[in-house]
Motif scaffolding. Structure first.
Motif, PDB file in Angstrom:
ATOM      1  N   CYS A   1      21.809  35.647 -44.625  1.00  0.00           N
ATOM      2  CA  CYS A   1      22.513  36.940 -43.680  1.00  0.00           C
ATOM      3  C   CYS A   1      23.250  37.614 -44.607  1.00  0.00           C
ATOM      4  N   PHE A   2      23.230  38.991 -44.977  1.00  0.00           N
ATOM      5  CA  PHE A   2      23.916  39.460 -45.910  1.00  0.00           C
ATOM      6  C   PHE A   2      23.980  40.897 -45.246  1.00  0.00           C
ATOM      7  N   ASP A   3      24.589  41.185 -44.004  1.00  0.00           N
ATOM      8  CA  ASP A   3      24.583  42.411 -43.443  1.00  0.00           C
ATOM      9  C   ASP A   3      25.422  43.432 -44.110  1.00  0.00           C
TER      10      ASP A   3
ATOM     11  N   TRP B   1      17.197  59.202 -52.631  1.00  0.00           N
ATOM     12  CA  TRP B   1      16.400  60.375 -52.618  1.00  0.00           C
ATOM     13  C   TRP B   1      16.697  61.359 -53.660  1.00  0.00           C
ATOM     14  N   SER B   2      17.914  61.331 -54.212  1.00  0.00           N
ATOM     15  CA  SER B   2      18.074  62.460 -55.300  1.00  0.00           C
ATOM     16  C   SER B   2      17.826  61.708 -56.689  1.00  0.00           C
ATOM     17  N   LYS B   3      17.453  60.432 -56.629  1.00  0.00           N
ATOM     18  CA  LYS B   3      16.723  59.792 -57.947  1.00  0.00           C
ATOM     19  C   LYS B   3      15.247  59.678 -57.846  1.00  0.00           C
ATOM     20  N   GLY B   4      14.744  60.639 -56.762  1.00  0.00           N
ATOM     21  CA  GLY B   4      13.319  60.644 -56.758  1.00  0.00           C
ATOM     22  C   GLY B   4      12.541  59.395 -56.102  1.00  0.00           C
ATOM     23  N   TYR B   5      13.115  58.660 -55.289  1.00  0.00           N
ATOM     24  CA  TYR B   5      12.578  57.527 -54.400  1.00  0.00           C
ATOM     25  C   TYR B   5      12.175  57.968 -53.189  1.00  0.00           C
ATOM     26  N   THR B   6      11.109  57.729 -52.509  1.00  0.00           N
ATOM     27  CA  THR B   6      10.531  58.067 -51.553  1.00  0.00           C
ATOM     28  C   THR B   6      10.540  57.395 -50.138  1.00  0.00           C
ATOM     29  N   HIS B   7      10.438  55.944 -50.442  1.00  0.00           N
ATOM     30  CA  HIS B   7      10.273  55.040 -49.602  1.00  0.00           C
ATOM     31  C   HIS B   7      11.432  53.892 -50.013  1.00  0.00           C
ATOM     32  N   LEU B   8      11.989  53.197 -48.907  1.00  0.00           N
ATOM     33  CA  LEU B   8      12.932  52.445 -48.887  1.00  0.00           C
ATOM     34  C   LEU B   8      12.464  50.995 -47.700  1.00  0.00           C
ATOM     35  N   VAL B   9      12.087  49.872 -48.249  1.00  0.00           N
ATOM     36  CA  VAL B   9      11.772  48.863 -47.504  1.00  0.00           C
ATOM     37  C   VAL B   9      12.793  47.798 -47.665  1.00  0.00           C
ATOM     38  N   ILE B  10      13.361  47.302 -46.442  1.00  0.00           N
ATOM     39  CA  ILE B  10      14.328  46.390 -46.277  1.00  0.00           C
ATOM     40  C   ILE B  10      14.002  44.973 -45.789  1.00  0.00           C
ATOM     41  N   GLN B  11      14.019  44.091 -46.443  1.00  0.00           N
ATOM     42  CA  GLN B  11      13.980  42.889 -45.960  1.00  0.00           C
ATOM     43  C   GLN B  11      15.140  42.261 -45.496  1.00  0.00           C
ATOM     44  N   MET B  12      15.556  42.068 -44.324  1.00  0.00           N
ATOM     45  CA  MET B  12      16.924  41.975 -43.467  1.00  0.00           C
ATOM     46  C   MET B  12      17.255  40.415 -43.377  1.00  0.00           C
ATOM     47  N   GLY B  13      16.319  39.460 -43.704  1.00  0.00           N
ATOM     48  CA  GLY B  13      16.747  38.166 -43.416  1.00  0.00           C
ATOM     49  C   GLY B  13      17.409  37.776 -41.852  1.00  0.00           C
ATOM     50  N   ARG B  14      18.281  36.926 -42.061  1.00  0.00           N
ATOM     51  CA  ARG B  14      18.851  36.327 -40.888  1.00  0.00           C
ATOM     52  C   ARG B  14      19.888  37.554 -40.214  1.00  0.00           C
ATOM     53  N   GLY B  15      20.048  38.462 -40.609  1.00  0.00           N
ATOM     54  CA  GLY B  15      21.077  39.571 -40.537  1.00  0.00           C
ATOM     55  C   GLY B  15      20.934  40.018 -38.871  1.00  0.00           C
ATOM     56  N   SER B  16      22.048  40.529 -38.596  1.00  0.00           N
ATOM     57  CA  SER B  16      22.232  41.233 -37.133  1.00  0.00           C
ATOM     58  C   SER B  16      22.294  42.764 -37.387  1.00  0.00           C
TER      59      SER B  16
ATOM     60  N   TYR C   1      11.745  48.408 -42.311  1.00  0.00           N
ATOM     61  CA  TYR C   1      12.703  47.003 -42.393  1.00  0.00           C
ATOM     62  C   TYR C   1      11.717  45.891 -41.636  1.00  0.00           C
ATOM     63  N   PHE C   2      11.932  44.658 -42.190  1.00  0.00           N
ATOM     64  CA  PHE C   2      11.230  43.642 -41.453  1.00  0.00           C
ATOM     65  C   PHE C   2      12.469  42.400 -41.766  1.00  0.00           C
ATOM     66  N   THR C   3      12.238  41.198 -41.040  1.00  0.00           N
ATOM     67  CA  THR C   3      13.121  40.108 -41.192  1.00  0.00           C
ATOM     68  C   THR C   3      12.577  39.250 -42.252  1.00  0.00           C
ATOM     69  N   PHE C   4      11.511  38.642 -41.944  1.00  0.00           N
ATOM     70  CA  PHE C   4      10.679  37.775 -42.974  1.00  0.00           C
ATOM     71  C   PHE C   4       9.458  37.898 -43.287  1.00  0.00           C
ATOM     72  N   SER C   5       8.922  37.342 -44.528  1.00  0.00           N
ATOM     73  CA  SER C   5       7.382  37.535 -44.773  1.00  0.00           C
ATOM     74  C   SER C   5       7.190  36.272 -45.255  1.00  0.00           C
ATOM     75  N   PRO C   6       5.816  35.798 -45.178  1.00  0.00           N
ATOM     76  CA  PRO C   6       5.480  34.854 -45.966  1.00  0.00           C
ATOM     77  C   PRO C   6       5.717  34.982 -47.453  1.00  0.00           C
ATOM     78  N   SER C   7       5.518  35.922 -47.778  1.00  0.00           N
ATOM     79  CA  SER C   7       5.728  36.235 -49.426  1.00  0.00           C
ATOM     80  C   SER C   7       6.058  37.771 -49.514  1.00  0.00           C
ATOM     81  N   ILE C   8       7.089  37.784 -50.454  1.00  0.00           N
ATOM     82  CA  ILE C   8       7.464  39.182 -50.701  1.00  0.00           C
ATOM     83  C   ILE C   8       6.888  39.685 -52.114  1.00  0.00           C
ATOM     84  N   ALA C   9       6.130  38.925 -52.582  1.00  0.00           N
ATOM     85  CA  ALA C   9       5.323  39.119 -53.918  1.00  0.00           C
ATOM     86  C   ALA C   9       4.763  40.588 -53.985  1.00  0.00           C
ATOM     87  N   ASP C  10       4.013  41.002 -52.949  1.00  0.00           N
ATOM     88  CA  ASP C  10       3.519  42.259 -53.036  1.00  0.00           C
ATOM     89  C   ASP C  10       4.360  43.693 -53.078  1.00  0.00           C
TER      90      ASP C  10
END
Length: 178
Positions: free
Chosen positions: A22-24, A40-55, A72-81
């Motif tokens: 948990c790293f809220d 966004w100003s650096k040119g990034y278009t998408h942000l995907v957050i793996q939030m773990g046990r956070g609230s 965002y999502f909480t957990f995934s079997p693998s974050i490799a992709d």
């Protein structure tokens, strides 16, 4: 994931991971308008957050209005992709996450959890930042690090080079260097 957005702008994804913890404070930081604006100003278009046990649940944005798309999502079997497809990774300071990202040769910002006691993770992150392998931030300074980061200044981490890590561990536990 599509490689191009409908507008023709190349997709540049930022992946954020907190691991199984948990790293809220980190999730709140990347969810802030300041950090989203800097990305966004650096040119990034998408942000995907793996939030773990956070609230803290981040705000989702589709990006259809021309802004940064956020999911965002909480957990995934693998974050490799996620790691492989990311243009930038923002991670907690767990050694597994750090070295997996460095092994992939991906730009990395490590955000140290200042609430941890006896914070050996800070020492590892700062050592690797001093050697220019990554950027190191706190949740409070993340937007400033993103604003000032120059990805061309990063030095690739030599694959299979365990000597610097062994020296850092020896130093931390006050073992003599061999």
């Amino acid at each position: 994931m599509r490689e191009e957005m409908d507008s023709g702008k190349s997709k540049k994804m930022v992946f954020v991971t907190v691991g199984t913890t948990c790293f809220d404070a980190l999730v709140k930081a990347v969810d802030s308008p300041q950090v989203r604006h800097e990305l966004w100003s650096k040119g990034y278009t998408h942000l995907v957050i793996q939030m773990g046990r956070g609230s803290h649940f981040p705000s989702k944005f589709s990006g259809e209005d021309g802004s940064l798309a956020v999911d965002y999502f909480t957990f995934s079997p693998s974050i490799a992709d996620y790691l492989k497809s990311a243009s930038l990774i923002i991670s907690h300071a767990g050694s597994g996450s750090i070295f997996e990202t460095l092994r992939l040769g991906k730009p990395l910002i490590v955000v140290v959890n200042e609430d941890l006691m006896d914070n050996h993770q800070r020492e590892l992150a700062e050592e690797l930042a001093d050697k220019k392998h990554l950027f190191c931030a706190s949740p409070q300074t993340l937007h400033q690090i993103i604003n000032g980061m120059n990805l061309d200044s990063l030095v690739p981490y030599p694959p299979g080079d365990s000597v610097p890590v062994a020296k850092l561990i020896n130093s931390f536990f006050s073992f003599p260097d061999n």
